[in-house]
Enzyme design. Structure first.
Site, PDB file in Angstrom:
ATOM      1  N   GLU A 218      -0.866  -9.180  -0.602  1.00  0.00           N
ATOM      2  CA  GLU A 218      -2.284  -9.436  -0.297  1.00  0.00           C
ATOM      3  C   GLU A 218      -3.120  -9.457  -1.579  1.00  0.00           C
ATOM      4  OE1 GLU A 218      -2.363  -6.261   2.701  1.00  0.00           O
ATOM      5  OE2 GLU A 218      -3.084  -7.756   4.122  1.00  0.00           O
TER       6      GLU A 218
ATOM      7  N   GLY B 190       0.381  -4.924   0.971  1.00  0.00           N
ATOM      8  CA  GLY B 190      -0.836  -4.942   0.155  1.00  0.00           C
ATOM      9  C   GLY B 190      -0.616  -5.572  -1.212  1.00  0.00           C
TER      10      GLY B 190
ATOM     11  N   ALA C 294       0.875  -1.174   0.000  1.00  0.00           N
ATOM     12  CA  ALA C 294       0.000   0.000   0.000  1.00  0.00           C
ATOM     13  C   ALA C 294       0.910   1.221   0.000  1.00  0.00           C
ATOM     14  CB  ALA C 294      -0.872  -0.016   1.237  1.00  0.00           C
TER      15      ALA C 294
ATOM     16  N   GLU D  23       4.376  -5.351   7.233  1.00  0.00           N
ATOM     17  CA  GLU D  23       3.577  -4.345   7.947  1.00  0.00           C
ATOM     18  C   GLU D  23       4.058  -4.069   9.364  1.00  0.00           C
ATOM     19  OE1 GLU D  23       2.362  -6.491   5.819  1.00  0.00           O
ATOM     20  OE2 GLU D  23       0.681  -5.660   4.717  1.00  0.00           O
TER      21      GLU D  23
END
Ligand code: DAK
Length: 258
Positions: free
Chosen positions: A115, A112, A66, A135
């Site tokens: 993911e 992300g 992200a 993370e």
């Protein structure tokens, strides 16, 4: 209007969606998440699209996570709201899309980004790819399904190690752990994904979409996967594809699914 962050290309019934922010290693900002969401919904609506390949532009990254610059200032409430929105808009959408998605992991797939790859139905990595959920090194936990999907794919122990160490694993380790289905050279990555997609598109799209529902049912709390399979198996008998598939077999010809 801001320039698009994705590129869409069609090759017969295979659609390739490329995340195109190479200078930011294809980091997922909210605009990119929205565009990907729309692109997946559009692809699903188009009957001519029977398989999707999802990849990142450039030689370095699939998606490096992200966009850290964007989420650095979120509050507790914003974090919860945006995590839920992200699940609905992109990550659950991808996992449950009726059109199969192959993630072509062409470099870093972090946070992300991993993911997103794990939300796809099939993963193929180039041998230079590095995967991880870093993370906790930023003071957060995976918020787009990573704690669940990683454990489902590689088991709880390996998932805990990857999450708690925030480390990256190689494509070969990812292959040995069951996180990716195949490893190729960087040059051969899209060819391998197209080869898999080419096999998929010859089969019944309606049967594949029902198989996706049945397989995914195993991972939904309170849903009986076997009962779902029985239900969806029954539904196959009402489809044109079933008639064509069985008729073609009896007539000793290749099925021609519409
Ligand atoms: N976000 C924003 N920019 C990124 C980025 C990222 N995730 N990753 C790389 N970039 C940018 C760099 O800032 C740099 O930009 P400039 O400085 O040139 O402007 C450019 O991409 C090239 O990166 P590097 O210069 O760092 O390239 P290197 O080859 O040296 O290193 C690297 C490659 C992948 C090891 C390194 O870039 C790196 O460590 N990147 C960050 C990896 C990471 O920690 N990713 C985030 C994981 S956490 C949420 C839900 C989920 C999440 C967040 C919120 N909510 C619901 C709110 C998920 C979080 C994550 O994904």
């Amino acid at each position: 209007m801001a320039e698009s962050n994705i590129i869409i290309e069609n090759n017969d019934s295979i659609r390739t969606i490329t995340i195109n922010r190479p200078k930011q290693l294809n980091a997922l900002n909210s605009q990119t998440i929205n565009e990907l969401s729309e692109a997946l919904k559009d692809a699903e609506k188009e009957n001519s699209v029977k398989a999707i390949i999802l990849t990142g532009s450039g030689e370095k990254a699939f998606v490096a996570g992200a966009d850290i610059k964007e989420f650095a200032s979120f509050s507790v409430e914003e974090g919860k709201k945006l995590s839920k929105e992200g699940h609905d808009k992109l990550f659950d959408l991808a996992q449950n899309l009726s059109t199969p998605i192959i993630a072509a992991i062409n470099g870093f797939a972090l946070g992300g980004g991993l993911e997103l790859a794990m939300s796809a139905h099939i993963r193929v990595a180039s041998d230079n790819a590095k995967m991880g959920l870093p993370e906790v090194s930023l003071g957060v936990i995976p918020g787009y399904g990573g704690t669940q999907r990683l454990a489902q794919l590689v088991g709880r122990g390996k998932a805990m190690e990857m999450i708690a160490t925030a480390g990256m694993i190689s494509a070969d380790d990812a292959h040995n752990w069951g996180l990716v289905n195949h490893v190729t050279t960087p040059e051969g990555l899209l060819e391998q994904c197209n080869k898999i997609a080419g096999k998929i598109v010859k089969n019944s799209s309606s049967a594949i979409s029902l198989a996706i529902i049945a397989v995914n049912a195993n991972y939904v709390d309170g849903v009986d996967g076997f009962a779902t399979e029985i239900q969806e198996f029954g539904n196959c008998f009402g489809t044109d594809d079933f008639k064509e598939g069985t008729t073609a077999f009896i007539e000793r010809r290749k099925a021609n699914f519409k």
